[in-house]
Scaffold this motif. Sequence first.
Motif, PDB file in Angstrom:
ATOM      1  N   ARG A 154       0.829  -1.212   0.000  1.00  0.00           N
ATOM      2  CA  ARG A 154       0.000   0.000   0.000  1.00  0.00           C
ATOM      3  C   ARG A 154       0.864   1.263   0.000  1.00  0.00           C
ATOM      4  O   ARG A 154       0.461   2.286  -0.567  1.00  0.00           O
ATOM      5  CB  ARG A 154      -0.975  -0.041   1.178  1.00  0.00           C
ATOM      6  CG  ARG A 154      -2.026  -1.134   1.002  1.00  0.00           C
ATOM      7  CD  ARG A 154      -2.888  -1.346   2.227  1.00  0.00           C
ATOM      8  NE  ARG A 154      -3.894  -2.383   1.969  1.00  0.00           N
ATOM      9  CZ  ARG A 154      -4.718  -2.872   2.892  1.00  0.00           C
ATOM     10  NH1 ARG A 154      -4.669  -2.408   4.137  1.00  0.00           N
ATOM     11  NH2 ARG A 154      -5.611  -3.800   2.570  1.00  0.00           N
ATOM     12  N   ASP A 155       2.042   1.198   0.615  1.00  0.00           N
ATOM     13  CA  ASP A 155       2.999   2.306   0.498  1.00  0.00           C
ATOM     14  C   ASP A 155       3.509   2.401  -0.939  1.00  0.00           C
ATOM     15  O   ASP A 155       3.619   3.489  -1.512  1.00  0.00           O
ATOM     16  CB  ASP A 155       4.194   2.094   1.435  1.00  0.00           C
ATOM     17  CG  ASP A 155       3.831   2.207   2.908  1.00  0.00           C
ATOM     18  OD1 ASP A 155       2.746   2.752   3.221  1.00  0.00           O
ATOM     19  OD2 ASP A 155       4.627   1.748   3.748  1.00  0.00           O
ATOM     20  N   LEU A 176      12.089   2.473  -5.482  1.00  0.00           N
ATOM     21  CA  LEU A 176      11.023   2.716  -4.510  1.00  0.00           C
ATOM     22  C   LEU A 176      11.228   1.752  -3.345  1.00  0.00           C
ATOM     23  O   LEU A 176      11.010   0.546  -3.485  1.00  0.00           O
ATOM     24  CB  LEU A 176       9.645   2.522  -5.146  1.00  0.00           C
ATOM     25  CG  LEU A 176       9.340   3.366  -6.389  1.00  0.00           C
ATOM     26  CD1 LEU A 176       7.916   3.119  -6.876  1.00  0.00           C
ATOM     27  CD2 LEU A 176       9.574   4.847  -6.132  1.00  0.00           C
ATOM     28  N   SER A 177      11.658   2.301  -2.215  1.00  0.00           N
ATOM     29  CA  SER A 177      12.049   1.430  -1.097  1.00  0.00           C
ATOM     30  C   SER A 177      12.135   2.224   0.192  1.00  0.00           C
ATOM     31  O   SER A 177      12.296   3.446   0.174  1.00  0.00           O
ATOM     32  CB  SER A 177      13.424   0.804  -1.386  1.00  0.00           C
ATOM     33  OG  SER A 177      13.880   0.034  -0.294  1.00  0.00           O
ATOM     34  N   VAL A 178      12.052   1.504   1.303  1.00  0.00           N
ATOM     35  CA  VAL A 178      12.474   2.074   2.572  1.00  0.00           C
ATOM     36  C   VAL A 178      13.992   2.244   2.517  1.00  0.00           C
ATOM     37  O   VAL A 178      14.654   1.750   1.607  1.00  0.00           O
ATOM     38  CB  VAL A 178      12.074   1.165   3.757  1.00  0.00           C
ATOM     39  CG1 VAL A 178      10.565   0.988   3.822  1.00  0.00           C
ATOM     40  CG2 VAL A 178      12.761  -0.203   3.659  1.00  0.00           C
ATOM     41  N   GLY A 179      14.558   2.943   3.495  1.00  0.00           N
ATOM     42  CA  GLY A 179      15.981   3.221   3.486  1.00  0.00           C
ATOM     43  C   GLY A 179      16.841   2.037   3.892  1.00  0.00           C
ATOM     44  O   GLY A 179      16.348   1.037   4.431  1.00  0.00           O
ATOM     45  N   THR A 217       4.632   2.971   6.241  1.00  0.00           N
ATOM     46  CA  THR A 217       3.905   2.285   7.304  1.00  0.00           C
ATOM     47  C   THR A 217       4.891   1.528   8.182  1.00  0.00           C
ATOM     48  O   THR A 217       5.750   0.808   7.662  1.00  0.00           O
ATOM     49  CB  THR A 217       2.893   1.287   6.697  1.00  0.00           C
ATOM     50  OG1 THR A 217       2.049   1.985   5.780  1.00  0.00           O
ATOM     51  CG2 THR A 217       2.052   0.619   7.779  1.00  0.00           C
ATOM     52  N   PRO A 218       4.806   1.672   9.520  1.00  0.00           N
ATOM     53  CA  PRO A 218       5.703   0.900  10.390  1.00  0.00           C
ATOM     54  C   PRO A 218       5.645  -0.589  10.062  1.00  0.00           C
ATOM     55  O   PRO A 218       4.562  -1.139   9.801  1.00  0.00           O
ATOM     56  CB  PRO A 218       5.161   1.199  11.789  1.00  0.00           C
ATOM     57  CG  PRO A 218       4.501   2.534  11.663  1.00  0.00           C
ATOM     58  CD  PRO A 218       3.907   2.562  10.276  1.00  0.00           C
ATOM     59  N   PHE A 219       6.804  -1.241  10.077  1.00  0.00           N
ATOM     60  CA  PHE A 219       6.924  -2.618   9.604  1.00  0.00           C
ATOM     61  C   PHE A 219       5.961  -3.570  10.319  1.00  0.00           C
ATOM     62  O   PHE A 219       5.247  -4.351   9.683  1.00  0.00           O
ATOM     63  CB  PHE A 219       8.370  -3.094   9.769  1.00  0.00           C
ATOM     64  CG  PHE A 219       8.626  -4.477   9.243  1.00  0.00           C
ATOM     65  CD1 PHE A 219       8.519  -4.747   7.888  1.00  0.00           C
ATOM     66  CD2 PHE A 219       8.983  -5.503  10.101  1.00  0.00           C
ATOM     67  CE1 PHE A 219       8.759  -6.024   7.396  1.00  0.00           C
ATOM     68  CE2 PHE A 219       9.227  -6.788   9.615  1.00  0.00           C
ATOM     69  CZ  PHE A 219       9.105  -7.043   8.260  1.00  0.00           C
TER      70      PHE A 219
END
Length: 337
Positions: A227-228, A248-251, A310-312
């Motif tokens: 969804r992110d 497109l990714s978290v860090g 969104t928090p994991f």
Amino acid sequence: MSSSPAKQVVLVTGGSGLVGQGLQWVLENEPVGSRYGKLEGEEWVFLSSKDGDLKDAAAVEAIFQKYKPTHVIHLAALVGGLFRNMREKLTFLRDNLLINDNVLETSHQHKVTKLVSCLSTCVFPDKVEYPLDETKVHLGPPHQSNFGYAHGKRLVDVQNHAYNDQFGDNFTSVIPTNIFGPGDNYSIEDGHVLPGLCHKAYLAKKNGTPFVVWGSGKPLRQFIYSRDLAKLFIWTLREYEEIDPVILSVGEDEEVSIKTVADAVVKSIGFTGEYKFDTSKSDGQFRKPASNEKLLRLINSKGVEPFKFTPFEQAIDESVAWFVENYDTARTGVIPQ
């Protein structure tokens, strides 16, 4: 008297898959007219395999004639797990070449305003300096185990640049890291690690058997919630202005170990039985971190509220809840009796 804006039709190939379902959820839940919400006068069409074989140019042409898209998000692909990729390299290469060429060429012929294709981190060279970033896609051959699929995907970037150079088409692509979320493929044999763990833990709890994780649990991965990712696809479609791909990714600082994933799944499922790691199984690559510096620099640069992932554990809880609730109809790789 001002004229009303032209109608926009966004065609999503592979629209019934994990990311397509994420897009549908975001468009239904974000406020109309917001940065990630549906716009006034905007129509979204989500294709599934029932709408036509994208390997067939005539079928793709018929789809474009029917819906007359102004924008395309291209998610459709032949995908599979590691072992199928190793067995069927030519199939993965040819099928994806055909799908991609048909979608891109038909988008060109129909003068689509913008097309965004979905690549994969497997397009990166096998031997490359980490972290991965957008400048390193073509610096060497991909890993031998899935070179058919990887080259099929990598060539989308080549075609995007060729269409832009020769005709000025606005075709671009994104490279997500490991995607998970509601509607995933939960097959233990042919799915990805996180949904596979969800299915294993579900069965262990149901059957009172041990929960066994393959490998040591030590490798690190970056996971992005579907969804992110859907919001980031909408941002790419509306605001990203380059032909070069964007990761497109978290860090990198949000890498998590497979053990951390398994712990979160166990907690969310409510499994309290025996839980162990089978270290006779291969861990695979220890880590392959990707940089999201380009994404954050661009998406947070316009004085808007910074993008929040969104928090994991929340994302795991939502994914597991969906899986448990929809187990009978989810893609589990289990043939109903």
